[in-house]
Structure formats: C-alpha cells, structure tokens
Design an enzyme around this catalytic site. Structure first.
Site, PDB file in Angstrom:
ATOM      1  CB  CYS A 114      54.578  53.755  61.275  1.00  0.00           C
ATOM      2  SG  CYS A 114      53.106  53.627  61.821  1.00  0.00           S
ATOM      3  CG  HIS A 254      52.328  56.212  58.005  1.00  0.00           C
ATOM      4  ND1 HIS A 254      52.508  54.977  57.611  1.00  0.00           N
ATOM      5  CD2 HIS A 254      52.434  56.483  58.807  1.00  0.00           C
ATOM      6  CE1 HIS A 254      51.565  54.510  58.789  1.00  0.00           C
ATOM      7  NE2 HIS A 254      51.801  55.404  59.899  1.00  0.00           N
ATOM      8  CG  ASN A 284      48.598  53.777  60.700  1.00  0.00           C
ATOM      9  OD1 ASN A 284      49.890  52.779  60.145  1.00  0.00           O
ATOM     10  ND2 ASN A 284      49.397  54.464  61.899  1.00  0.00           N
TER      11      ASN A 284
END
EC number: 2.3.1.180
Length: 329
Positions: A114, A254, A284
């Site tokens: 990520c 994030h 996500n």
C-alpha cells in the site's frame, strides 16, 4: 544539477461495479454495522471480468497526462506501484507503456504494498531532481478483488479496486517535494502476504485448495503497526522539510481504516476537516488509495497552489513512507 520537483497532473479511475456492505452480507457472515463501525467502509468498486490492473492503470494515466498537458512520447519512465500485477512478468508498467505509446520511456513495477505510490513518488522525484529524467508517470493500481478470499469475512470486506496516476516533473523553485521518509521492517512481512504463487510456494493443487493465492492478514498486528508508524513517518518527513505539523494544510493518508486515519491525524494534531477521507467510498485500494484521494481533492477544488500537504502510507512488507509537498498547481 538539482531541480524542484512536483506533480504536474493527476488522474484516477475506478471500475463501474459497486459492492455495498449490504451486498457483502449476502456473501459472508457480516453486517453493514460491523464493517462500518470497525473500518469506516460503506462500499467498494470491483473490476469487471475483462478488466485487469493494467486497464485501470491505463485509464488513470490517460487522465493524468491530459491534466499535465504531457504527450506520452515525452515520458522518460513509467512506474507502477502494485501488489496485483497482470502477470508475474512482464511488468504492468511495460503493458501500460506500450498501450500509451510512451515509446521513449523505460518501465518497471514497484512492490511496496500500500506504500507503493508514495515510494514511486520518492523514486521519481529524485530521478527528476538529479537531471536523469524530465517527466515520469507514476501509477498506483490494484485489482485486489482477484486475490481476495471471498469466504474470509475478515479480509474480503476491506479491499477494493482502482487506480491513481501522477505525472512528475520540474516545478517552480520552492514548490514540490520538500521532505521524504521511507522505511521497512521485513520482520513483519508474515502479517500481510499472499503465501503462494511465487518461487517459495509455486502453484499446486494443494496451494489452490488452501486458498494460499489470496490475501492473508493478521489484522490485529497490522493495525498496531499502522497506528504507530503513520505518525512517526509523517513527523520524520516534516522534520526533513523543516516544517511543523501546524503548517500543514492537508493530510492525505492511506485509506485502509477510518480508525487508523483518525489516529494519524491526532498524532499530527490535525483537525479532521484537513484530512482527506474517502475510505467509505472505495475501501482499501492499496497503492491506488493516496493518488485517488489526491485526484479527488484537486477536482473538488480543495487543493490550491502553495498548500503544504503530506502523503502518509503503510503497507505489506511491512513498509511505510511519507512525503511533504508544497502544491505547485
């Protein structure tokens, strides 16, 4: 030779199909209330059967190039941050480079989970700053729906598909990237991984039956790691930029979990109206989450020239990265 380097243009793309939390209730034993309370997620976008990561990346790239006013042939390099590439090889970046017609560009994928987009921006900015290259396309793109275990309610509710892209190049002196912090702790790699499909555990009947080609995550350990590292890496990047948290105009974290986002904001003493949050809409999207958020903010008019912003991410590896920029557009 050193130059000020920043973002010249942004673009993003998400698949048309949306799966809501109510839809997830029909797939696994869960509830909208449970998902929302623990993660802040309300829905996620899922790639169509004919869409792969390179398709999402390409669509985001086209928009970013248009926003920057840059022709594909002007690009020197294409970097794709992804954990869900079309193939083990060739790289997704090469597929995007060919489809764009960026015939003068080198291309490679970057694997930092990520953190992939922030890592890519760090790499690209230094290449432009040094004079090695002039214009670099960076993309965070994922089709995580292809590597999810749709029977595991602890992971399948968390992720979505999407792509975000940025064109990186020289900007006005005093603007652009001001501070970078990157790091990794490979000892935590076991907490978030895709166990099979590589050279360690090649595909077999056993690995397929065990669903070892899907995301495996120790959610508690990853959560503890994220809560600690998001604030630390942000503060280190700010120190390198000779800036204090109170000088920030916007935080782009994030988008993994709303509780992690609010914890990062608290550690930086930033009010939530200065934090861009869209985890409710996209879940996500891994390496795509920060560039999607940036692109949304730009389109909404929330970013203006001279704003001090910070990109703050963590991911599989375990990795982390934060970058401070003075917005130049």
């Amino acid at each position: 030779m050193t130059r000020a380097v920043g973002i010249l243009g942004l673009g993003h793309y998400v698949p048309e199909k949306i799966i809501t939390n109510t839809d997830m209730e029909k797939i696994v034993e869960t509830s909208d209330e449970w998902i929302t309370e623990r993660t802040g997620i309300k829905q996620r976008h899922i790639a169509a059967p004919e869409e792969a990561t390179s398709d999402l990346a390409y669509n985001a790239a086209v928009e970013a190039l248009k926003d920057a006013g840059v022709d594909p042939e002007e690009l020197d390099l294409v970097i794709v941050g992804t954990a869900s590439s079309d193939y083990i090889f060739p790289s997704t970046a090469c597929l995007v480079q060919a489809r764009l017609g960026a015939k003068n560009a080198a291309a490679f994928d970057l694997a930092a989970g990520c953190s992939g987009f922030v890592y890519s921006l760090a790499v690209a900015s230094q290449m432009v700053k040094s004079g090695l290259y002039n214009k670099i396309l960076i993309i965070g793109a994922e089709t995580l729906s292809r590597i999810m275990n749709w029977t595991d309610r602890n992971t399948c509710v968390l992720f979505g598909d999407g792509a975000g892209a940025a064109v990186v190049g020289e900007v006005e002196e005093g603007y652009g990237v001001l501070g970078i912090d990157m790091g990794a702790d490979g000892n935590g790699g076991k907490f978030l991984l895709q166990p099979a499909g590589g050279s360690r555990n090649p595909a077999s009947e056993e690995t397929v039956a065990a669903k070892d080609h899907t995301i495996h995550m120790n959610g508690q350990e990853v959560f503890k790691f994220a809560i600690q590292i998001m604030g630390k890496t942000a503060k280190r990047a700010l120190a390198k930029a000779n800036m204090k948290p109170e000088e920030l105009d916007m935080l782009f974290p994030h988008q993994a979990n709303y509780r992690i986002i609010t914890s990062a904001a608290k550690r930086l003493k930033m009010p939530m109206d200065k934090v861009w949050v869209n985890v409710d809409k996209y879940a996500n999207t891994s390496a795509a989450s920060i560039p999607i958020a940036l692109c949304e903010a730009q389109k909404a008019g929330a970013l203006k020239k001279g704003d001090n912003i910070i990109l703050d991410g963590f991911g599989a590896g375990l990795t982390w990265a934060a970058i401070v920029l003075k917005w130049s557009k």
